[in-house]
Design a protein around this motif. Structure first.
Motif, mmCIF file in Angstrom:
data_model
loop_
_atom_site.group_PDB
_atom_site.id
_atom_site.type_symbol
_atom_site.label_atom_id
_atom_site.label_comp_id
_atom_site.label_asym_id
_atom_site.label_seq_id
_atom_site.Cartn_x
_atom_site.Cartn_y
_atom_site.Cartn_z
ATOM 1 N N PRO A 131 12.601 -18.564 46.704
ATOM 2 C CA PRO A 131 12.362 -18.717 48.146
ATOM 3 C C PRO A 131 13.639 -19.017 48.933
ATOM 4 C CG PRO A 131 10.921 -20.163 46.850
ATOM 5 C CD PRO A 131 11.761 -19.425 45.879
ATOM 6 N N ARG A 132 14.644 -19.631 48.317
ATOM 7 C CA ARG A 132 15.860 -19.963 49.059
ATOM 8 C C ARG A 132 16.971 -18.943 48.851
ATOM 9 N NH1 ARG A 132 14.778 -25.113 51.002
ATOM 10 N NH2 ARG A 132 16.176 -24.399 52.644
ATOM 11 N N ALA A 133 16.656 -17.785 48.275
ATOM 12 C CA ALA A 133 17.703 -16.813 47.956
ATOM 13 C C ALA A 133 18.481 -16.382 49.193
ATOM 14 C CB ALA A 133 17.079 -15.584 47.280
ATOM 15 N N ARG A 134 17.768 -16.142 50.290
ATOM 16 C CA ARG A 134 18.465 -15.684 51.506
ATOM 17 C C ARG A 134 19.350 -16.799 52.044
ATOM 18 N NH1 ARG A 134 14.293 -14.312 54.366
ATOM 19 N NH2 ARG A 134 14.256 -12.088 53.829
ATOM 20 N N ASP A 135 18.846 -18.027 51.974
ATOM 21 C CA ASP A 135 19.650 -19.162 52.463
ATOM 22 C C ASP A 135 20.930 -19.302 51.658
ATOM 23 O OD1 ASP A 135 17.575 -19.713 54.233
ATOM 24 O OD2 ASP A 135 16.530 -20.911 52.708
ATOM 25 N N VAL A 136 20.824 -19.034 50.361
ATOM 26 C CA VAL A 136 22.011 -19.141 49.508
ATOM 27 C C VAL A 136 23.055 -18.117 49.921
ATOM 28 C CG1 VAL A 136 22.822 -18.618 47.159
ATOM 29 C CG2 VAL A 136 20.874 -20.151 47.492
ATOM 30 N N LEU A 137 22.624 -16.885 50.167
ATOM 31 C CA LEU A 137 23.579 -15.802 50.362
ATOM 32 C C LEU A 137 24.095 -15.697 51.787
ATOM 33 C CD1 LEU A 137 21.946 -13.007 48.171
ATOM 34 C CD2 LEU A 137 23.921 -14.443 47.613
ATOM 35 N N MET A 138 23.303 -16.163 52.735
ATOM 36 C CA MET A 138 23.615 -15.963 54.162
ATOM 37 C C MET A 138 25.074 -16.257 54.499
ATOM 38 S SD MET A 138 21.413 -15.063 56.710
ATOM 39 C CE MET A 138 19.924 -16.039 56.863
ATOM 40 N N PRO A 139 25.618 -17.416 54.118
ATOM 41 C CA PRO A 139 27.000 -17.718 54.543
ATOM 42 C C PRO A 139 28.053 -16.924 53.780
ATOM 43 C CG PRO A 139 25.841 -19.706 53.768
ATOM 44 C CD PRO A 139 25.020 -18.532 53.355
ATOM 45 N N GLN B 98 26.941 -9.961 57.482
ATOM 46 C CA GLN B 98 25.902 -8.961 57.253
ATOM 47 C C GLN B 98 24.536 -9.557 57.595
ATOM 48 O OE1 GLN B 98 26.575 -5.767 55.599
ATOM 49 N NE2 GLN B 98 24.509 -5.357 56.391
ATOM 50 N N ASP B 99 23.736 -8.789 58.289
ATOM 51 C CA ASP B 99 22.380 -9.261 58.621
ATOM 52 C C ASP B 99 21.482 -9.012 57.411
ATOM 53 O OD1 ASP B 99 19.939 -9.918 59.607
ATOM 54 O OD2 ASP B 99 20.005 -8.535 61.327
ATOM 55 N N ILE B 100 21.042 -10.083 56.765
ATOM 56 C CA ILE B 100 20.172 -9.920 55.602
ATOM 57 C C ILE B 100 18.790 -10.509 55.882
ATOM 58 C CG2 ILE B 100 22.084 -9.809 53.944
ATOM 59 C CD1 ILE B 100 21.483 -12.744 53.205
ATOM 60 N N SER B 101 18.429 -10.565 57.137
ATOM 61 C CA SER B 101 17.113 -11.064 57.513
ATOM 62 C C SER B 101 16.034 -10.134 56.991
ATOM 63 C CB SER B 101 17.010 -11.146 59.037
ATOM 64 O OG SER B 101 17.026 -9.838 59.569
ATOM 65 N N ALA B 102 14.797 -10.633 56.969
ATOM 66 C CA ALA B 102 13.682 -9.838 56.451
ATOM 67 C C ALA B 102 13.505 -8.556 57.247
ATOM 68 C CB ALA B 102 12.399 -10.661 56.474
ATOM 69 N N VAL B 103 13.860 -8.590 58.499
ATOM 70 C CA VAL B 103 13.701 -7.397 59.323
ATOM 71 C C VAL B 103 14.798 -6.386 59.007
ATOM 72 C CG1 VAL B 103 13.722 -6.507 61.690
ATOM 73 C CG2 VAL B 103 12.600 -8.707 61.153
ATOM 74 N N ALA B 104 16.051 -6.890 58.955
ATOM 75 C CA ALA B 104 17.177 -5.980 58.726
ATOM 76 C C ALA B 104 17.220 -5.508 57.284
ATOM 77 C CB ALA B 104 18.488 -6.690 59.075
ATOM 78 N N LEU C 158 24.712 -4.845 48.045
ATOM 79 C CA LEU C 158 23.669 -5.872 47.985
ATOM 80 C C LEU C 158 22.302 -5.202 47.995
ATOM 81 C CD1 LEU C 158 23.035 -8.931 48.050
ATOM 82 C CD2 LEU C 158 22.962 -8.753 50.553
ATOM 83 N N PHE C 159 21.560 -5.440 46.923
ATOM 84 C CA PHE C 159 20.212 -4.882 46.799
ATOM 85 C C PHE C 159 19.204 -5.990 47.087
ATOM 86 C CE2 PHE C 159 20.783 -0.737 44.683
ATOM 87 C CZ PHE C 159 22.143 -0.785 44.427
ATOM 88 N N ARG C 160 18.203 -5.666 47.891
ATOM 89 C CA ARG C 160 17.090 -6.612 48.001
ATOM 90 C C ARG C 160 15.998 -6.115 47.052
ATOM 91 N NH1 ARG C 160 13.195 -9.052 52.540
ATOM 92 N NH2 ARG C 160 11.893 -10.100 50.975
ATOM 93 N N VAL C 161 15.971 -6.672 45.871
ATOM 94 C CA VAL C 161 15.011 -6.272 44.836
ATOM 95 C C VAL C 161 14.581 -7.529 44.088
ATOM 96 C CG1 VAL C 161 15.890 -3.934 44.474
ATOM 97 C CG2 VAL C 161 16.906 -5.839 43.227
ATOM 98 N N GLY D 151 1.630 -9.688 46.284
ATOM 99 C CA GLY D 151 3.055 -9.432 46.490
ATOM 100 C C GLY D 151 3.602 -10.027 47.772
ATOM 101 N N ALA D 152 2.934 -11.007 48.326
ATOM 102 C CA ALA D 152 3.371 -11.591 49.599
ATOM 103 C C ALA D 152 4.754 -12.231 49.469
ATOM 104 C CB ALA D 152 2.350 -12.633 50.053
ATOM 105 N N ARG D 153 5.019 -12.814 48.310
ATOM 106 C CA ARG D 153 6.274 -13.550 48.167
ATOM 107 C C ARG D 153 7.475 -12.603 48.139
ATOM 108 N NH1 ARG D 153 5.156 -18.901 46.795
ATOM 109 N NH2 ARG D 153 7.258 -19.231 45.974
ATOM 110 N N LEU D 154 7.245 -11.386 47.674
ATOM 111 C CA LEU D 154 8.328 -10.407 47.649
ATOM 112 C C LEU D 154 8.841 -10.103 49.044
ATOM 113 C CD1 LEU D 154 6.894 -7.734 45.187
ATOM 114 C CD2 LEU D 154 8.845 -9.241 44.785
ATOM 115 N N ASP D 155 7.930 -10.140 49.987
ATOM 116 C CA ASP D 155 8.283 -9.704 51.334
ATOM 117 C C ASP D 155 8.734 -10.841 52.226
ATOM 118 O OD1 ASP D 155 7.789 -6.993 50.929
ATOM 119 O OD2 ASP D 155 5.625 -7.328 51.034
ATOM 120 N N ALA D 156 8.938 -12.020 51.643
ATOM 121 C CA ALA D 156 9.274 -13.198 52.440
ATOM 122 C C ALA D 156 10.550 -12.974 53.246
ATOM 123 C CB ALA D 156 9.429 -14.407 51.533
#
Ligand SMILES: [Zn+2]
Lengths: 905, 80
Positions: free
Chosen positions: A680-688, A693-699, A717-720, A900-905
């Motif tokens: 769940p915190r993967a995006r928070d880890v990578l963001m800085p 790069q915009d790695i938000s769920a939308v982008a 960077l793969f979102r997988v 699969g809801a968590r995949l799309d977080a």
């Protein structure tokens, strides 16, 4: 020089073989035979020796068994021992076997140790293993060093007797590259018994020629394809105190344009009762001991001969001061009817027309004719033919690039040409000294129905063991042919196999031992993983971190904790071993369409798809996420183990089926380090870290890919997700893998996450029902079987394997992927266990493919392939565990977040 | 170890190559149009001659090319 044999001290002269030195010291008893423990002396003078096998002990690990005393060179201080006797060579309790000989005929093992079946493993085999065998194998690891060399030459001459020397001299004169090798310490072969000025001059010229390589103590042990010859060079065994930098032995792999085999011929013994007593030896051997080594085998000889060699031998022995008590020529109607003397022959009985005579002697020389050494010729593919004048096989068909010269080609003086000698098979008349096979044993085998010489060989063991029948084969053939009323060519010849004489494992292994035995592949993060105490597993040649135990944690606890980290916060995983192939070109999408079951045309650049690849037989071969980087560029990932196979498979189709496609394939497995960041915190880890790069769920939604930089370093960077959580896979150039890993690690610490290994990765994916190719699949599984029918591009006319999916048997009731649960949430099923409908029904419906405890879903889980499995969801089946059947409940193969809801977080 | 003549690189040792099976098999242009027997033969039926065998090799640890050779299976020698 001094040496010891069985603890007693003896003198030797420089150049002595151990056999020569012992004979000069009047020692004939050198060993005990293999089966009957009969006292044995030396039979031959060279590499063909079957009897005098000894152990040389240089201390510690340097103890070598089964060396032929006729080949071992004595050095000052050598320690030699006899073998196959308890407690001593003179008194061996094993000799009781000799008294039991009437009960130990050919095929004894096969007849006696049949019943009961269970006794074989418990009783018979251990007993036979203790009793059988020759020397004692060393118990310590070999401390010596062995090296290997490759060489090329125009002519390789094997053997340095007169024929070999002439060939080498002639070839060298034309200025081409020549290698001359000989198994003996000195060059000259049979000329060594009469060293002459001419020999010295000829050798000096060869040594002086820079285009000629002279290799002594070097045995050509095998010929392999296209004139590749294996040579084993013994470098230090003859030295009392070898320089530590020298290897003990050296393997030469010589590719020769032309091979000249000048291997000579081996004298045959005669078959008569009691022909194996110490002191009874080959005539030529007796002559070599007397003349070359000055080691007369005795003072009073009887020479028994079947050809004119006997007269030569008698003359030469007499010239060495030996009294010839009698020259017995079998061609004159004599038969040998027996010998006497317990530990050394003391007399021999002969008979002619009923007139018996006993002749006292202290050794016997046997001249039974000569057998050309066609071993290498035969290994090279030559078909020998029988020469009745010689009484042996000689080279027949031509072999490209190989010539036999001299005695091994059948080119020998008339006096040496003798048909197969007459046999007196009464009593204990030995044919094969090393395996204790008598003429009676061979006749018994034919009476029991064996016809082919190959079968007789296996049944009686004639021609086996370390000497491979060099002295016995022709006599055995003659006896079998006689018993069957056939000719020797009709009986055939057993196959000559490599090696010609035994070669040490050390020589063959060379430097490929210990750390150098097998290459190891490590990822850029390997050192870090080692420092963190990771436990590794081997996946192909790769070392992969399996789990990272903390103080006091066992595997189960560590894996459960690592799984929890990923589900609760964030975990990082070294995925660098994943296969990566760059598929590039204007026709890249078309190529992908043909190779994968999926449709690729409409996949937009920046998006990913889970690809499945079939063999042409329709069965799942590999899988992996594929990112489309551009219209003409795909970043393909494969399983770790399948990377090379998949690339070769793709390349085959590209080159041979679709050469018109403009597409290129490049392996990038080792170019990219891959760090999976999952949780769940993967995006928070990578963001800085991603340089804006915009790695938000939308982008960057699930199954997308961007090219950018991370901390200034090129990044894909793969979102997988292979865990079922929000996840990314960071690809950076391998050289930066460790640095980026450290940077991500620091961020992961902020969220109280950590690293996880392959075991947690397996559990997490199984909770989601993601298959692993090779675990859920076994080469007989279609996409639909494992629930991947949805991935097939329905509009595609063709792809590899598509046609096979409609073959008969590929549809209808098949084994399908399901989940299994046990009543007790702690029970972990056995992977591979069979599944049946009921306890009574023994028909297997399928098997467990994956099973794990330590999950995050509160109970053990398993995946299984079960006949018509999807229709059985809700049913109860039986898993056949080692301690009995266990009831299991069939479920869908997804245990966690089925939506699969968590995949799309 | 045999020497294998790569048309691009010349004779090289066998360990540099992988064997590619019988040569001359062509994947049907329209697999869907093949009968069960035709497709089955394409998948599995192979010659096993005693004598001349036309076969594929790939110089995988060299130039990477696939090529065809004729080998006499009796003598295990390539026929130019
Ligand atoms: Zn090539």
């Amino acid at each position: 020089m001094r040496f010891t044999f069985d603890g007693a001290d003896y003198d030797a002269r420089p150049g002595d073989t151990l056999a020569a030195a012992l004979l000069r010291n009047k020692i004939h008893l050198m060993g005990r035979s293999f089966k009957y423990h009969r006292p044995r002396g030396v039979l031959a003078s060279g590499a063909e020796e079957p009897n005098a096998l000894v152990e040389i002990d240089r201390g510690g690990a340097r103890r070598t068994p089964n060396l032929r005393a006729t080949v071992v060179e004595v050095f000052d201080g050598m320690v030699a021992r006899s073998q196959n006797r308890t407690p001593s060579l003179r008194f061996d309790i094993g000799a009781v076997n000799d008294l039991l000989a009437p009960f130990l005929p050919a095929g004894f093992y096969y007849k006696t140790f049949m019943w009961p079946v269970g006794a074989w493993a418990r009783l018979y085999e251990p007993m036979i293993r203790r009793a059988a065998g020759l020397g004692r194998a060393p118990e310590l690891a070999d401390t010596d060093r062995y090296t290997q060399r490759f060489a090329h030459c125009d002519v390789l001459v094997i053997g340095s007797g007169p024929a070999g020397l002439a060939a080498a001299t002639e070839a060298a004169a034309t200025g081409i590259r020549v290698i001359l090798c000989d198994e003996q310490a000195a060059f000259g072969g049979s000329l060594l018994s009469d060293p002459s000025e001419a020999l010295a001059t000829q050798l000096a010229a060869l040594f002086a020629n820079p285009r000629v390589t002279m290799l002594s103590r070097t045995t050509a042990f095998g010929i392999y394809g296209d004139n590749l010859v294996g040579l084993a060079e013994r470098v230090t065994d003859h030295l009392p105190d070898p320089h530590p930098a020298l290897p003990r032995e050296r393997l030469w792999q010589v590719r020769a344009k032309r091979i000249v085999v000048a291997a000579g011929a081996i004298e045959r013994p005669l078959v008569f009762p009691g022909n194996d007593r110490p002191g009874i030896m080959l005539g030529d051997a007796a002559r070599i001991f007397a003349r070359r080594y000055g080691a007369n085998p005795g003072t009073n000889a009887v020479v028994v001969t079947a050809c004119d060699t006997g007269a030569d031998v008698a003359r030469d022995l007499a010239a060495s001061g030996i009294v010839i008590a009698r020259l017995v020529d079998l061609r004159e109607g004599f038969r040998v009817t027996g010998t006497h003397g317990r530990l050394r022959v003391s007399s021999i009985e002969i008979d002619r027309g009923g007139t018996r005579e006993t002749i006292a002697c202290d050794f016997v020389a046997m001249c039974g004719g000569w057998t050309p050494s066609i071993h290498l010729y035969s290994q090279a593919g030559g078909k020998p033919r029988f020469d009745p004048g010689i009484g042996a096989f000689v080279p027949g068909t031509e072999v490209t690039g190989l010539t036999c010269v001299g005695a091994c080609a059948g080119d020998m003086p008339p006096a040496y040409r003798a048909g197969v000698a007459p046999v007196n098979a009464e009593g204990r008349a030995f044919v094969d000294w090393q395996n204790d096979v008598t003429a009676k044993d061979l006749k018994l085998a034919t009476r029991e129905g064996f016809r082919s010489i190959e079968h007789v060989k296996r049944y009686t063991t004639t021609g086996m063991a370390t000497d491979q029948g060099k002295t016995s084969n022709i006599n055995a053939l003659g006896i079998v042919a006689g018993a069957l009323g056939a000719t020797i060519p009709e009986i055939g010849l057993t196959t000559f196999r490599t090696p010609y004489t035994p070669v040490t494992f050390g020589t063959l292994a060379g430097l490929s031992r210990g750390d150098l035995f097998d290459p190891v592949r490590t990822t850029p993060m390997h050192e870090w993983e080692m420092a963190r105490g990771a436990v590794f597993e081997d996946v192909g040649a790769w070392k992969r971190a399996r789990y990272y135990p903390r103080q006091g944690e066992d595997m189960h606890t560590a894996v459960a904790r690592e799984c929890r980290l990923v589900r609760d916060t964030v975990g990082m995983f070294d995925a660098s071993t994943l296969g990566k192939i760059e598929v590039v070109g204007p026709d890249a999408a078309e190529f992908m369409n043909r190779v994968y079951i999926n449709a690729w045309t409409k996949l937009a650049p920046g998006r990913c798809r889970y690809g499945v690849m079939l063999g042409e037989n329709g069965f799942v071969m590999d899988d992996g996420v594929v990112g489309r980087l551009a219209q003409d560029r795909f970043h393909v990932t494969t399983t770790t183990g399948g990377a090379a196979r998949v690339l070769a498979f793709m390349e085959d189709y590209r080159q041979t089926e679709w050469p018109e496609l403009r597409v290129w394939l490049t392996s990038a497995t080792e170019q990219w380090a891959v760090i999976a960041v999952q949780g769940p915190r993967a995006r928070d880890v990578l963001m800085p870290l991603v340089d804006g790069q915009d790695i938000s769920a939308v982008a960057m939604p699930h199954m997308s890919v961007v090219e950018g930089t991370m901390l200034g370093i090129e990044m894909r960077l793969f979102r997988v997700s292979f865990s079922g959580e929000l996840g990314f896979e960071v690809n950076v150039p391998a050289d930066y893998g460790h640095a980026i890993w450290e940077a991500i690690w620091d961020r992961v610490q902020v969220y109280e996450g950590g690293a996880y290994g392959t075991e947690a990765m397996h559990v997490l994916r199984a909770e989601k029902g993601f298959i692993i190719v090779g675990q859920e699949t076994d080469g007989t599984v279609t996409p639909d079987d494992v629930g991947l029918g949805w991935a097939i591009g329905k509009a595609k006319k063709d792809f590899i394997g598509k046609r096979s999916l409609t073959r008969s048997g590929m549809t209808g009731p098949r084994r399908q992927l399901v989940g299994l649960r046990t009543d007790d949430p702690a029970t972990v099923l056995e992977e591979g266990a069979q599944i049946t409908a009921t306890i009574e029904d023994r028909r297997p419906l399928g098997h467990v493919t994956s099973a794990y405890g330590g999950t995050t879903v509160g109970h053990s889980i398993a995946l299984a392939m079960i006949e018509d499995g999807r229709a059985r969801v809700g049913a109860t089946l039986q898993v056949r565990m080692p301690n009995g059947a266990i009831p299991v409940h069939v479920t869908a193969p997804v245990f966690y977040d089925p939506e699969g809801a968590r995949l799309d977080a | 170890m045999k020497l294998i003549p790569c048309p691009i690189c010349g004779e090289r040792a066998e360990i540099e190559f992988t064997y590619g099976g019988q040569a001359g098999l062509t994947r049907p242009a329209d697999p869907a149009a093949t009968t069960e027997a035709e497709w089955g033969a394409f998948l599995y039926a192979r010659e096993n001659p005693k004598g001349m065998h036309r076969e594929r090799w790939r110089h995988i640890h060299g130039c990477g090319q696939f090529f065809n050779l004729t080998r006499d299976t009796v003598t295990d020698r390539f026929i130019p």
